[in-house]
Each structure stands twice: as C-alpha cells, then as structure tokens.
Design an enzyme around this catalytic site. Structure first.
Site, PDB file in Angstrom:
ATOM      1  N   ARG A  61       0.398  -0.718   0.061  1.00 26.98           N
ATOM      2  CA  ARG A  61       0.101   0.279   0.380  1.00 26.98           C
ATOM      3  C   ARG A  61       0.230   1.385  -0.122  1.00 26.98           C
ATOM      4  O   ARG A  61       0.722   1.982  -0.754  1.00 26.98           O
ATOM      5  CB  ARG A  61      -1.221  -0.723   1.371  1.00 26.98           C
ATOM      6  CG  ARG A  61      -2.197   1.278   1.877  1.00 26.98           C
ATOM      7  CD  ARG A  61      -3.109   0.816   2.170  1.00 26.98           C
ATOM      8  NE  ARG A  61      -4.102   2.110   2.027  1.00 26.98           N
ATOM      9  CZ  ARG A  61      -4.079   2.500   3.706  1.00 26.98           C
ATOM     10  NH1 ARG A  61      -3.046   2.598   4.484  1.00 26.98           N
ATOM     11  NH2 ARG A  61      -5.312   3.795   3.083  1.00 26.98           N
ATOM     12  N   HIS A  65       0.674   4.150  -2.327  1.00 21.74           N
ATOM     13  CA  HIS A  65      -0.356   5.764  -1.922  1.00 21.74           C
ATOM     14  C   HIS A  65       1.289   6.834  -2.192  1.00 21.74           C
ATOM     15  O   HIS A  65       1.384   7.965  -2.664  1.00 21.74           O
ATOM     16  CB  HIS A  65       0.089   5.810  -0.343  1.00 21.74           C
ATOM     17  CG  HIS A  65      -1.298   5.550   0.022  1.00 21.74           C
ATOM     18  ND1 HIS A  65      -2.401   6.133   0.467  1.00 21.74           N
ATOM     19  CD2 HIS A  65      -2.000   4.229  -0.479  1.00 21.74           C
ATOM     20  CE1 HIS A  65      -3.627   5.721   0.761  1.00 21.74           C
ATOM     21  NE2 HIS A  65      -2.892   4.315   0.194  1.00 21.74           N
ATOM     22  N   ASN A  93      -3.364   9.030   4.690  1.00 24.28           N
ATOM     23  CA  ASN A  93      -2.576   8.011   4.455  1.00 24.28           C
ATOM     24  C   ASN A  93      -2.020   7.674   6.197  1.00 24.28           C
ATOM     25  O   ASN A  93      -0.918   7.412   6.085  1.00 24.28           O
ATOM     26  CB  ASN A  93      -1.540   8.902   4.231  1.00 24.28           C
ATOM     27  CG  ASN A  93      -1.109   9.244   2.355  1.00 24.28           C
ATOM     28  OD1 ASN A  93      -1.334   8.012   2.194  1.00 24.28           O
ATOM     29  ND2 ASN A  93      -0.469  10.061   1.762  1.00 24.28           N
ATOM     30  N   HIS A 190      -5.819  -5.660  -2.544  1.00 26.64           N
ATOM     31  CA  HIS A 190      -6.693  -5.632  -1.428  1.00 26.64           C
ATOM     32  C   HIS A 190      -6.925  -7.498  -0.334  1.00 26.64           C
ATOM     33  O   HIS A 190      -7.421  -7.793  -0.263  1.00 26.64           O
ATOM     34  CB  HIS A 190      -8.115  -4.852  -1.566  1.00 26.64           C
ATOM     35  CG  HIS A 190      -8.276  -3.416  -1.634  1.00 26.64           C
ATOM     36  ND1 HIS A 190      -9.604  -3.049  -2.127  1.00 26.64           N
ATOM     37  CD2 HIS A 190      -7.344  -2.701  -0.877  1.00 26.64           C
ATOM     38  CE1 HIS A 190      -8.704  -1.733  -1.222  1.00 26.64           C
ATOM     39  NE2 HIS A 190      -7.506  -1.686  -0.689  1.00 26.64           N
TER      40      HIS A 190
END
Length: 313
Positions: A61, A65, A93, A190
């Site tokens: 992740r 990001h 975040n 995910h």
C-alpha cells in the site's frame, strides 16, 4: 567469493542493459554501484514479515500511495515539519505503516553504498519482495528512481477514495495511464490486509443494496468495536491470492469501491476472470505494478538520493 559474485553481476549488467528502460530506469541499475542492494532490501523485508506478516499489505500500500501522488519518488516517506504538512499526515495516509522497514533497509544501504540507492527504489523493491513473500507473483523491476523534494498534504486529494464508483475509479486510474483492466488488477492488492470501519461504515448506515445481508451483519459486528476496528478484505488477509475477487462475486466486498467492480457491467467480466483464473490475475497484476512503478519518476537534477528517507538532504 565476493570478487566472483561481482564479476557475475557485471556480466548480468551487460545482458540486462540490452532490455533498456524508460524515464532513466533500467534493469540492474545498481549492479556495479551497489551490487547487493536488492538482497539487502529483500532480507530486511523478509525478516520484518517473519515477525509481522501483516506488513506485506502495508508495504504494498505504501508503494501505491507513493506512486499515485507526484510519482514514485519516495515523497510519502517524508515527515511533516513546522512549515509543511507532508503527504503521510493526510487523512488518506494516516493508516500507512511499515516506515521502519524502509528506514532499516536504507540504513544498511547507506553503510554499504553511501548516497547511491534512493528511498523511492527501496519502497518499490520492498513492495515487490513483500508480494512474493506473501505468495504472490515474482517479477523484476527496473530501478534508478530519484527521491523527490516535495511532499504536501494537498497533493493527496488525487488518491482514489473508498466511496468511488467504477466510473470514478476508471477516470482516476486513467489519468495516470492505467486501463480498466490495470485498475481491477491493482485493486486486487486488497487480497492483502484489512480496512478500518471508518472507511466502510456508511455502507451499513445507508443499507447498501450491493452488500450481502449476512456479510453486512459481520461488518456491523466489526464496527461495534469502533471506527478503528479492522475487517479483512478476504478470508486470507496475509496471503496473496485471488480470494478477494471470489469475495466480490459473493457480494462480500468490504469497501464500496471494491464491490462496484463486480456490480458494474464494465468490470464484472474482469473480476470473474480473475476469480476463476489466479494465474491470469497474477500476470496482469505484475504487469500493472511494473507500469505503476514507472509513474513520473524523477531524473537527474529533478531528484536526489536522500541520506535519510524521512527528510530531504
């Protein structure tokens, strides 16, 4: 032994350079300047995941990001200062973690090869190694990214939101050069990790019709412990597999932005394809990850190699 290993790496560099690269990236970028860079990162990641398997999701992740905002430049690692609120302190975040893994790898790299390996490359390599550790596909990535000097909270407005519908997701990813297939494949990240109640509780309040009633009860039970209570995206949150897509086909998507991939005609066939064929998902995912890792990379004077990943030089 060391000389023989370096000699072998030099031969590999000649071969790999033939594949070339874009945006200043290439395979084997550190073969001569820091020949053990990738093994240092891999060993650090593996050690961390042995102690805490949930970090696989966190490292993956973090890479997403980082790249989705201002490109793959390590800007998500920068700490806020009195004069600037950085990306990592934006609402989207705040749940990011695993920064200590990047710090550990970077510290070792600075001891071996001072000023050579960028933090952006460490993040990209760590994500790849975490995916493989969790049972996902193995793939190679070009390196040579430089670290950005900008990290501002306002830039994170461009991150996809859990409330996005399929059209919004396709647009958001399309603006970064991804196809709908890329978007669904990357959403498959995910398959690792969890979501906090605060990101899906609105589906319960509004009785989302795309949510299986029994699964809605399970989500409600989770949220009974508060906004920070965590719900796994699928039944195997620490294993990289295609179970996430099977969950969507059962209307067991945790986030609205998960379930719409199945309820929308434009992407349902892709979801079904991945649910039935894990190998197909793995192939499309690794290709999309390599593509993502090339987003707006910094070259030459546009970037730097930070000594400390948490602050610019």
């Amino acid at each position: 032994m060391v000389m023989a290993a370096v000699a072998l790496l030099l031969v590999m560099e000649v071969i790999l350079i033939g594949f070339g690269g874009t945006n200043g990236l290439r395979m084997g970028y550190y073969i001569t300047s820091c020949p053990f860079a990738e093994s240092i990162v891999k060993n650090t990641v593996n050690k961390a995941l042995q102690n805490d398997p949930t970090l696989a999701a966190a490292l993956l992740r973090m890479h997403f990001h980082d790249c989705f905002i201002e490109g793959c430049d390590g800007s998500v690692l920068i700490d806020s200062t009195r004069d600037n609120t950085a990306e990592k302190d934006s609402p989207g975040n705040l749940s990011l973690r695993g920064f200590e893994v990047i710090d550990d790898a970077k510290e070792q790299l600075e001891e071996q090869c001072p000023g050579i390996v960028s933090c952006a490359d460490v993040v990209a390599m760590a994500a790849r190694d975490a995916i493989f550790w969790a049972g996902g596909p193995i793939y190679d990535i070009p390196t040579g990214r430089k670290d950005g000097r900008r990290s501002k909270i306002e830039d994170t407005i461009n991150l996809p939101f859990p409330s996005f519908n399929t059209s919004q997701l396709i647009t958001a990813f399309g603006q970064r050069g991804f196809t709908p297939t890329d978007m669904v494949a990357l959403s498959g990240a995910h398959t690792l990790g969890v979501a906090r109640c605060s990101f899906f509780k609105n589906r319960l309040r509004n009785q989302d019709p795309t949510l299986d009633p029994d699964f809605a009860k399970a989500l409600s039970k989770t949220c009974g412990a508060g906004d920070n209570a965590e719900q796994p995206f699928d039944d195997t949150p620490n294993s990289f597999d295609n179970d996430y897509f099977n969950a969507l086909s059962r209307e067991n998507g945790v986030l609205f932005s998960d379930q719409v991939l199945y309820t929308t005609t434009a992407t349902r066939a892709i979801v079904n394809g991945y649910a039935m064929n894990e190998a197909r998902f793995f192939l499309d995912f690794q290709q999309a990850m390599v593509k993502m890792g090339r987003l707006d990379v910094k070259e030459g004077p546009k970037g730097e190699v930070r000594k400390n990943c948490r602050k610019t030089n």
